[in-house]
Design an enzyme around this catalytic site. Structure first.
Site, mmCIF file in Angstrom:
data_model
loop_
_atom_site.group_PDB
_atom_site.id
_atom_site.type_symbol
_atom_site.label_atom_id
_atom_site.label_comp_id
_atom_site.label_asym_id
_atom_site.label_seq_id
_atom_site.Cartn_x
_atom_site.Cartn_y
_atom_site.Cartn_z
ATOM 1 N NE ARG A 153 8.040 5.624 0.733
ATOM 2 C CZ ARG A 153 7.308 6.737 0.676
ATOM 3 N NH1 ARG A 153 7.837 7.906 0.988
ATOM 4 N NH2 ARG A 153 6.054 6.685 0.320
ATOM 5 C CG HIS B 292 2.629 -6.434 -4.368
ATOM 6 N ND1 HIS B 292 1.998 -5.906 -3.264
ATOM 7 C CD2 HIS B 292 3.294 -5.422 -4.954
ATOM 8 C CE1 HIS B 292 2.256 -4.618 -3.178
ATOM 9 N NE2 HIS B 292 3.041 -4.293 -4.191
ATOM 10 N N GLY C 283 0.868 -1.177 0.000
ATOM 11 C CA GLY C 283 0.000 0.000 0.000
ATOM 12 C C GLY C 283 0.897 1.216 0.000
ATOM 13 C CD GLU C 284 2.495 5.697 -0.496
ATOM 14 O OE1 GLU C 284 2.242 5.185 -1.598
ATOM 15 O OE2 GLU C 284 3.626 6.120 -0.177
ATOM 16 C CB SER C 285 5.484 2.761 3.750
ATOM 17 O OG SER C 285 6.135 3.758 2.992
ATOM 18 C CB CYS D 176 5.127 -3.879 -1.305
ATOM 19 S SG CYS D 176 5.588 -2.794 -2.654
ATOM 20 C CB ILE E 103 3.227 -2.409 -7.838
ATOM 21 C CG1 ILE E 103 2.671 -3.566 -8.687
ATOM 22 C CG2 ILE E 103 2.460 -1.122 -8.103
ATOM 23 C CD1 ILE E 103 1.284 -4.016 -8.281
ATOM 24 N NE ARG E 104 3.388 3.834 -6.004
ATOM 25 C CZ ARG E 104 3.528 4.515 -4.867
ATOM 26 N NH1 ARG E 104 4.517 5.351 -4.721
ATOM 27 N NH2 ARG E 104 2.664 4.362 -3.910
ATOM 28 C CD GLU F 255 0.292 -8.738 -1.843
ATOM 29 O OE1 GLU F 255 1.293 -9.480 -1.737
ATOM 30 O OE2 GLU F 255 0.376 -7.503 -1.932
#
Ligand code: GLN
Length: 192
Positions: free
Chosen positions: A108, A175, A47-49, A79, A135-136, A177
């Site tokens: 990051r 990822h 997600g977004e850390s 991630c 992904i990023r 998942e």
């Protein structure tokens, strides 16, 4: 079967829940401190850390979780979750904090921005080849000898670990998942 929490403050929670349920684990989505009780393991999703870190603070879960992790609760960060477990975050926000259980420095978006997302086969020790969706994704740039490297990738600038373990903490740049291959989750669940 083990009781596994998925931190559900932000990020791809549903996909982790599905992967763990496929393996037969009892899954708890964790949104508040009391849901951290009685877990055998916890997943920190992608997600977004910065957002997850912020919500851990405002929910009061940061302090409780910090103590549980220090006491040895098994944790698997993918991630953004890997970023949250790392000792040092490069290109983080000035106020970005992390739990520091993995003796690694992660950058990051070290594998490029959203547009540079890619999928590549990853050889995982003792498991075989799994699909790696990046992904990023954070790149592990340095790591100490205390860190067990279970998989690495050369994305054009030398080998970097992409799946690591140190004591009760596991971290993954990609990822697992997001594919139907549950072998990385199985590795974690089998360790509980
Ligand atoms: N770049 C994101 C962060 O810094 C992580 C990306 C992801 O989890 N897919 O939190």
């Amino acid at each position: 079967m083990p009781r596994v929490g998925v931190l559900a403050l932000q990020g791809d929670v549903r996909e982790h829940v599905a992967a763990l349920e496929r393996l037969g684990a009892e899954v708890v989505t964790v949104r508040a401190c009391d849901q951290l009780e009685g877990l055998d393991g916890l997943v920190l999703p992608g997600g977004e850390s910065t957002t997850i870190a912020h919500l851990l603070n405002t929910s009061g879960m940061r302090v409780v979780l910090e103590e549980k992790l220090r006491d040895g609760l098994s944790v698997f960060g993918t991630c953004a979750g890997l970023i949250l477990l790392s000792r040092e975050v490069l290109d983080g926000r000035a106020d970005q904090w992390s739990f520091g259980l993995l003796d690694v420095a992660v950058r990051r978006n070290g594998y490029g921005r959203q547009i540079a997302s890619f999928e590549t086969p990853i050889d995982v020790e003792g498991v075989g080849t799994v699909p790696g969706v990046f992904i990023r994704a954070p790149k592990i740039e340095t790591w100490s000898s205390d860190v067990e490297v279970l998989a690495s990738l050369d994305h054009g600038d030398g080998m970097h670990p992409v799946l690591v373990r140190q004591d009760n903490a596991w971290g993954c740049s990609f990822h697992p998942e997001l594919t139907s291959d549950a072998s990385v989750h199985r590795l974690f669940v089998d360790s509980l």
